[in-house]
Write a protein that holds these residues in place. Structure first.
Motif, mmCIF file in Angstrom:
data_model
loop_
_atom_site.group_PDB
_atom_site.id
_atom_site.type_symbol
_atom_site.label_atom_id
_atom_site.label_comp_id
_atom_site.label_asym_id
_atom_site.label_seq_id
_atom_site.Cartn_x
_atom_site.Cartn_y
_atom_site.Cartn_z
ATOM 1 N N MET A 280 -3.052 0.456 -4.188
ATOM 2 C CA MET A 280 -2.441 -0.577 -4.021
ATOM 3 C C MET A 280 -0.984 -1.398 -4.819
ATOM 4 S SD MET A 280 -4.965 -2.566 -1.114
ATOM 5 C CE MET A 280 -3.597 -3.701 -1.069
ATOM 6 N N GLU B 258 -3.383 1.113 6.301
ATOM 7 C CA GLU B 258 -3.012 -0.632 6.914
ATOM 8 C C GLU B 258 -3.611 -1.733 6.669
ATOM 9 O OE1 GLU B 258 -0.961 -0.837 9.449
ATOM 10 O OE2 GLU B 258 -0.173 1.296 9.681
ATOM 11 N N MET B 259 -2.780 -2.882 6.105
ATOM 12 C CA MET B 259 -3.211 -4.384 5.126
ATOM 13 C C MET B 259 -3.665 -5.194 5.978
ATOM 14 S SD MET B 259 -0.495 -4.166 2.162
ATOM 15 C CE MET B 259 -1.465 -5.414 2.079
ATOM 16 N N VAL C 166 -7.773 -3.380 3.653
ATOM 17 C CA VAL C 166 -6.934 -2.070 3.978
ATOM 18 C C VAL C 166 -7.929 -0.714 3.822
ATOM 19 C CG1 VAL C 166 -7.189 -1.612 0.921
ATOM 20 C CG2 VAL C 166 -4.902 -1.288 2.689
ATOM 21 N N SER D 162 1.029 -1.221 0.282
ATOM 22 C CA SER D 162 0.089 -0.050 0.177
ATOM 23 C C SER D 162 1.139 1.528 0.099
ATOM 24 C CB SER D 162 -1.330 0.086 1.437
ATOM 25 O OG SER D 162 -0.533 -0.178 2.425
#
Length: 464
Positions: free
Chosen positions: A229, A254-255, A268, A203
């Motif tokens: 992404m 954040e993934m 995400v 990301s």
């Protein structure tokens, strides 16, 4: 001849990890607030309800130099060491790899034999990182089957591209850049993988020069922060595909991939939409061999009086949710979402990942609300839900309230008096505060939490 056995905290599957004994200690990254002369530290917090020191700091190790700004740290090894192709099946979950996002220094912290007395056993100086990788500002640590993966936001001059480099999981030697062919990728933030599909995804946030002094309104309104992404061939280390969410979706952070290795999807979080200040969560998924994205959760901004807002937001007369962290329970059932701006913390049932259902919500802190904790109902709190960690069995949720020093100051200009809290989660949905767990920190700002023996964002698994 001694019989070598894998670390008992390595689990072949997420299902088996959920059956493990509950954690007794949490390790928490602690950074010095602006103006403080303290070196950053890694704190140890007692999370055993049967202990006389429950909810208290019971240990710490201070970093040897000033100005690290500890951020996202991780283990040297984890359950991915049990994958069929892992060359290190008998490494031990023992060391925490703790990077300083501001200093580019990496600390190796030994948590044994006593987790309450961690010790620094190695320091990788920034010059070594620069020379071997041409990257700087290490951000996120993930333990892979063959080595430690480290994300980095940019080059030594604070420009791009950012990317991933690797450390040896036994010697902690810096091995070098991970990418063989980065294709169109330039900005970088988080990364995760689907080991069963030989796929890594990453990301975007911004280069160090775009983020280190706070949000730059001209870049934000111009749509210059990350909004994409990237899909990679994990084994060949080559860029395969770019997934663009659109310029108005700013800061794709954040993934959290599905833990079941048979599932090719994940979530995400997006910090803010330029269209209406909303935040969102997107689902990446595999469709007929190609990867795609779909927005599955949207969280609107909340109206607020301008006098309650920092300068950055006064003209908007609203508080953006600012989704800055998410986490997924090991059974892939519940997704947790932190709203650093509004102070709301949300739980969604994502059993059907395309159709999340809101099942729980609490509030604490917040730019305009300043909601108190139940243990001290008359004490307004600054900051908001930020770094979140979920226990292996999914019953306990921990989160802290500091985002990133320069950004804390922009959104909470009167200061962030830091705290860490715990929620109890019902198996069928619903979250409530543990009123006995409210850790206040006057000397440090607390950020990421790691749980002893692993947690819901530390490990990846090769067996269902």
């Amino acid at each position: 001849m001694p019989l070598l056995k894998p670390d008992p905290t390595f689990y072949p599957s997420p299902r088996l990890a959920m059956q493990a004994p509950p954690e007794k200690h949490a390790f928490v990254a602690a950074l010095n607030p602006p103006g403080s002369k303290l070196n950053d530290a890694l704190l140890v917090v007692d999370v055993d309800p049967e202990s006389s020191t429950y909810g208290q700091r019971v240990g710490e190790v201070r970093m040897p130099k000033f100005g690290d700004e500890l951020h996202h740290f991780g283990w040297n090894a984890c359950s991915s060491a049990l994958c069929p192709y892992a060359p290190h099946p008998h490494v031990e979950r023992r060391y925490l790899v703790v990077p300083g996002i501001r200093s580019s220094r990496i600390h190796i912290v030994d948590t044994k034999p006593d987790p309450r007395k961690p010790q620094i056993v190695k320091v990788i100086e920034p010059e070594e990182v620069f020379a071997r990788t041409n990257y700087s500002r290490p951000h996120t640590i993930h333990c892979g089957p063959e080595a430690i993966y480290v994300s980095a936001l940019g080059d030594p001059n604070g420009e791009g591209p950012g990317g991933i480099f690797m450390l040896d999981c036994e010697t902690f030697e810096v091995l070098g850049q991970w990418e063989v062919d980065r294709g169109a990728q330039f900005l970088h933030y988080d990364f995760w993988w689907h080991l069963g599909f030989d796929t890594l995804l990453s990301s975007e946030w911004g280069t160090p020069n775009m983020i280190e002094n706070g949000v730059q309104p001209d870049l934000l309104l111009g749509g210059k922060y990350g909004h994409q992404m990237h899909v990679w061939d994990l084994r060949r280390r080559r860029h395969l595909q770019t997934l663009d969410l659109g310029n108005e979706q700013q800061m794709v952070l954040e993934m959290r991939p599905a833990h079941d290795p048979r599932k090719a999807y994940g979530f995400v979080g997006v910090v803010v939409s330029l269209k209406d200040l909303s935040a969102s969560v997107w689902l990446w998924h595999r469709d007929n061999g190609e990867w795609d994205l779909k927005k599955v959760i949207e969280i609107p901004a909340e109206p607020a009086e301008p006098e309650k807002l920092p300068a950055l937001l006064k003209d908007f007369k609203a508080v953006p949710p600012l989704v800055t962290d998410i986490n997924l329970s090991l059974d892939d059932k519940f997704l947790y979402v932190s709203c650093f701006g509004t102070g709301e913390f949300l739980q969604y049932d994502v059993s059907d990942p395309f159709k999340p259902k809101k099942t729980g919500s609490v509030r604490i802190g917040g730019i305009a609300n300043r909601t108190a904790h139940p243990k001290k109902p008359d004490q307004p709190l600054a900051g908001g839900p930020q770094m979140v960690e979920v226990s292996r069995d999914g019953k306990r949720i921990y989160f802290t309230n500091s985002l990133y020093a320069a950004w804390d100051e922009q959104f909470y200009p009167d200061g962030v008096r830091s705290w860490m809290v715990k929620l109890d989660a019902s198996p069928n949905g619903g979250i409530t505060f543990d009123e006995n767990f409210f850790l206040e920190s006057n000397d440090y700002r607390v950020h990421q939490v790691r749980l002893e023996g692993g947690d819901s964002s530390s490990d990846s698994f090769c067996f269902p």
